[in-house]
Write a protein that holds these residues in place. Sequence first.
Motif, PDB file in Angstrom:
ATOM      1  N   ARG A   1       0.838  -1.197   0.000  1.00 41.46           N
ATOM      2  CA  ARG A   1       0.000   0.000   0.000  1.00 41.46           C
ATOM      3  C   ARG A   1       0.874   1.249   0.000  1.00 41.46           C
ATOM      4  NH1 ARG A   1      -3.174  -0.580   5.307  1.00 41.46           N
ATOM      5  NH2 ARG A   1      -1.376  -1.798   5.931  1.00 41.46           N
ATOM      6  N   LEU A   2       0.286   2.356  -0.373  1.00 41.29           N
ATOM      7  CA  LEU A   2       1.003   3.619  -0.311  1.00 41.29           C
ATOM      8  C   LEU A   2       1.094   4.092   1.136  1.00 41.29           C
ATOM      9  CD1 LEU A   2      -0.562   5.561  -3.329  1.00 41.29           C
ATOM     10  CD2 LEU A   2       1.454   4.082  -3.305  1.00 41.29           C
ATOM     11  N   SER A   3       2.183   4.750   1.448  1.00 31.86           N
ATOM     12  CA  SER A   3       2.311   5.382   2.758  1.00 31.86           C
ATOM     13  C   SER A   3       1.422   6.619   2.801  1.00 31.86           C
ATOM     14  CB  SER A   3       3.763   5.778   3.005  1.00 31.86           C
ATOM     15  OG  SER A   3       4.149   6.804   2.109  1.00 31.86           O
ATOM     16  N   GLN A   4       1.322   7.225   3.961  1.00 35.05           N
ATOM     17  CA  GLN A   4       0.515   8.441   4.076  1.00 35.05           C
ATOM     18  C   GLN A   4       1.087   9.545   3.188  1.00 35.05           C
ATOM     19  OE1 GLN A   4      -0.467   9.297   8.084  1.00 35.05           O
ATOM     20  NE2 GLN A   4      -1.943  10.876   7.583  1.00 35.05           N
ATOM     21  N   ARG A   5       2.413   9.614   3.117  1.00 32.18           N
ATOM     22  CA  ARG A   5       3.033  10.609   2.240  1.00 32.18           C
ATOM     23  C   ARG A   5       2.758  10.271   0.782  1.00 32.18           C
ATOM     24  NH1 ARG A   5       9.270  12.003   3.145  1.00 32.18           N
ATOM     25  NH2 ARG A   5       8.300  12.904   5.026  1.00 32.18           N
ATOM     26  N   GLY A   6       2.833   8.977   0.435  1.00 31.60           N
ATOM     27  CA  GLY A   6       2.547   8.578  -0.938  1.00 31.60           C
ATOM     28  C   GLY A   6       1.102   8.849  -1.325  1.00 31.60           C
ATOM     29  N   ALA A   7       0.179   8.608  -0.391  1.00 31.54           N
ATOM     30  CA  ALA A   7      -1.227   8.898  -0.675  1.00 31.54           C
ATOM     31  C   ALA A   7      -1.428  10.387  -0.927  1.00 31.54           C
ATOM     32  CB  ALA A   7      -2.095   8.433   0.495  1.00 31.54           C
TER      33      ALA A   7
END
Length: 547
Positions: free
Chosen positions: A241-247
Motif C-alpha cells: 500500500r502507499l504510505s501516508q506521504r505517498g497517498a
Amino acid sequence: MTRLVERDEQLSRLTALLCQATSGTGSIALIEGAASTGKTELLHSFARSADGACPRRADARGPGTDTPTDGTPADRTPENGASAHGRPADGGPGAGADGALLRLHAICSPAERALPLGVVSQLFLAPTLPAAFRDRAAKLIDRLASTPDTGAAERLTAQVLHGLCMELLALVNRSPALITVDDVQHADPESVLWLLSLARRIGPAPVLVVLASDIGPHPGFSAARTELLRYPHSDLIPVGRLSQRGAAELIGQHCGPSATHRLAPAFFSASGGNPLLLHALLDDWRTGRNMAGRSYRQALLTSLRRGGPAGLAVVRGLAVLRGHTSEALLSRLVGVNVDVVADTVRAFEAGGLLSDGDFAHPNGRAGVLDDLPPQQRVALHRAAARLLQERGEPATAVAAHIIAGEGADGIPATRVLLDAAESHLLEQRFAVAVDCLEQALRGAGDGRERAAIRVRLAQVEWRSDPRAAVRHLDQLAGDARAGLLTPGDTIEVCRQLLWQGRPEEATALVERLRAAPDDDPADTGARLRAFELWLMCTHPRPARRRR
C-alpha cells in the motif's frame, strides 16, 4: 501520464532484470501484493517503457534452437511466411527485428481455469506473432487439449510443455522477449506447469518473465510459487500500500495543495493507502464532493471479489456481524474454515480493504450489505442472531440481527426484543427501542401478548413523540374493552384517550376498572386511586363516582 507513486524501486529492479535478459541472462520475477495495490498498473507501466530501457545487444543469439519441435526445417522461405529462427519474413512487430524486444502478455481469470493451456494460448497465438510459429504452437496445444485422461496423459503433457518451451526459445534466439502474465494465481494448471517448465530453461536465455499475483490463500498456485522462487534466477518484487506521504502525493496529482492538505488524512483513513480506493475516493470527490460514495463502494466490492467465493463470503459475514465478531464466529456464520477466514482477513488488511478486522469506512460495510441478495442477507442475520444468543451476547446485539433478519430461528425472539428495548430506553435511544418493540409486535403470539407489547410501544412513542402514539390508540382501546390489558395498562390507555380529547371512551374504561373484581393484584387498587386523584384535578367528568 501521471507518474506511479512509490513504485520507483520496483521499476528499477524490473529494468535491471530486463537488461540482464537482453544480455542473454534470463530470469523470472513475481510481482506480489494484496488485491488492488497497483500490480497491474506497475506491470503495464514497465512493459510500456521496456523498449528503450536497455541498450540493444550486439549479438542477440541465445541458446535456443533454430529447429521447430515438430521437425520442420528452420530455414523457412518467404513463401511459407517465415524466415530462419521463426521470425516473420518482413521483420514485423510480432517477433521484432534482430535485437528488438518481443513482448507477450496474458491475463488470467478464474473463469478460464478449466481451459487447458488457456494462458499459453494467449501468449503463443497472438496475431502479431509469425503465422508458422502460431500454427506449430496451436498443434501442440490441441494435442494436449484433445488427449483423453489416460495413463499416457502425463507423459504427453510433459512432451507438449517441452515442445512449447523449445518453440519459444527458438523464437527468441535473435530477439529478447518480455513475457508478462497478470493475475497468475488464476492460471489454468497446465499453463502453470508450462511456466515452471520454462523457468527451468530460461537461465541462459534472453527472456524475462514477469508474473503478477495477489497474496492470499491460492491453493492452485501456492506450490508453483514456492518452486518458482527457489530458482537462483527468480526474484520476488513485493508491492504494498502507499504510505501516508505517498497517498498525499497521489492526491496532489489531481488536487491543489490546499485540497490535498484537507483531504489526505480522511482519504488515507478510508483507503488504507490502497491506490484503487484512493482513485475511487478522488472520483467521488470530483463528481459530487462526496466522501466514499458510489465509486468507492464499487471499487471496494471489485477488490473484495478478487478473494474468490470464500473471500466474498467472509467479508459479507463481517459486514453482517459488525463489531461482534471473532474468527471462530465468522467461520461458523459463513461456513468457511477458520484458517481460511484468518488468511482472508489478513490478506484484505494487507491491501487496505479492511482495517483491524473491520471496514475502514462505514460506507464500505453499507456497500457490501447492499450487494447481498435479500434472501441471503436475511438468512445471515438470522444465523447471526442465533450464534450471538448462544454466546451470551447482550440482548441489544442479538435484537439488531432479529430486526435486520425480520425474525429469528431457534431463539426466543420476542423476549430478546423486549429486553433490548428496555436497555435502549435506559440509554435514551428511543428510536431503536421503538424498532425492537415493533419487531416484537410483528412476531408476537396470542392476543394478550400482542396487546401488552402494543401498550409498551405506545408508551415509548408517547415519550418521544406523542403524535406518533395516536396510531395505536384505537386498537388499544379495543384491547382494553376486550379485557386483554392489565389494569395498569388500561390506566395508561385512559391517559392517552383523555390527552387526545376522547373523554367518553376514557370514562367507560374507568367504569370498567371500578367494577373489576377485588382479586386483582394488591397494587391495582392503589394505582387506580392514584389515577382517580389525578382525574379529579385534571378531568372531573371521568372522575365522578357512581352514587
